[in-house]
Write a protein that holds these residues in place. Structure first.
Motif, mmCIF file in Angstrom:
data_model
loop_
_atom_site.group_PDB
_atom_site.id
_atom_site.type_symbol
_atom_site.label_atom_id
_atom_site.label_comp_id
_atom_site.label_asym_id
_atom_site.label_seq_id
_atom_site.Cartn_x
_atom_site.Cartn_y
_atom_site.Cartn_z
ATOM 1 N N ARG A 38 0.840 -1.210 0.000
ATOM 2 C CA ARG A 38 0.000 0.000 0.000
ATOM 3 C C ARG A 38 0.870 1.252 0.000
ATOM 4 N N THR B 11 -8.741 8.997 1.090
ATOM 5 C CA THR B 11 -8.925 7.882 0.159
ATOM 6 C C THR B 11 -8.283 6.635 0.722
ATOM 7 N N HIS B 12 -8.616 6.319 1.951
ATOM 8 C CA HIS B 12 -7.904 5.225 2.614
ATOM 9 C C HIS B 12 -7.920 3.980 1.742
ATOM 10 N N CYS B 13 -6.729 3.466 1.468
ATOM 11 C CA CYS B 13 -6.617 2.413 0.448
ATOM 12 C C CYS B 13 -6.596 1.007 1.035
ATOM 13 N N TYR B 14 -6.606 0.883 2.354
ATOM 14 C CA TYR B 14 -6.582 -0.458 2.936
ATOM 15 C C TYR B 14 -7.964 -1.112 2.854
ATOM 16 N N CYS C 278 -1.722 8.063 7.250
ATOM 17 C CA CYS C 278 -2.808 7.211 6.763
ATOM 18 C C CYS C 278 -4.104 7.472 7.531
ATOM 19 N N ARG D 71 2.456 1.998 -3.297
ATOM 20 C CA ARG D 71 1.494 2.440 -4.321
ATOM 21 C C ARG D 71 0.717 3.683 -3.904
ATOM 22 N N CYS D 72 1.084 4.269 -2.800
ATOM 23 C CA CYS D 72 0.341 5.435 -2.320
ATOM 24 C C CYS D 72 0.351 6.533 -3.396
#
Ligand code: SF4
Ligand SMILES: [Zn+2]
Length: 99
Positions: free
Chosen positions: A46, A63-66, A58, A49-50
């Protein structure tokens, strides 16, 4: 995001997961257990790729990606290991990352 930022955050993530694993899963010097290794691998991907530059914390990211499951797990790790470092006066590990 600069390589330096990524490297610093990778190091912090690794340290937090190592402490959590050692205290919960009794790993000592033999690497992470499968569960914690999976979590760290996911968190590192993650981070790599941020899309944000500069990267926010975070926990402040809109746009929290987890995936929810991983987000819950990393939060628990950060909470536990954060307190671990506070109790030991290791504030240097707490400068940035809390999710
Ligand atoms: S949660 Fe946000 S800041 Fe953290 S890695 Fe994902 S996109 Fe980047
Ligand atoms: Zn573990």
């Amino acid at each position: 995001m600069s390589r330096k930022t990524v490297d610093r955050e990778r190091q912090t993530l690794t340290r937090f997961v190592e402490v959590y694993c050692r205290e919960h899963h009794h790993r000592n010097g033999n690497g992470l257990c499968e569960e914690c290794g999976d979590l760290l691998d996911y968190a590192r991907k993650r981070l790599e790729r941020c899309p944000h530059d500069p990267k926010p914390k975070c926990k402040d990211c809109e746009t929290h990606c987890y995936k929810p499951e991983y987000r819950a797990r990393i939060k628990e790790v950060m909470r536990f290991s954060g307190m671990h470092f506070v109790k030991r006066g290791r504030m240097d590990w707490l400068i940035k990352y809390f999710l």
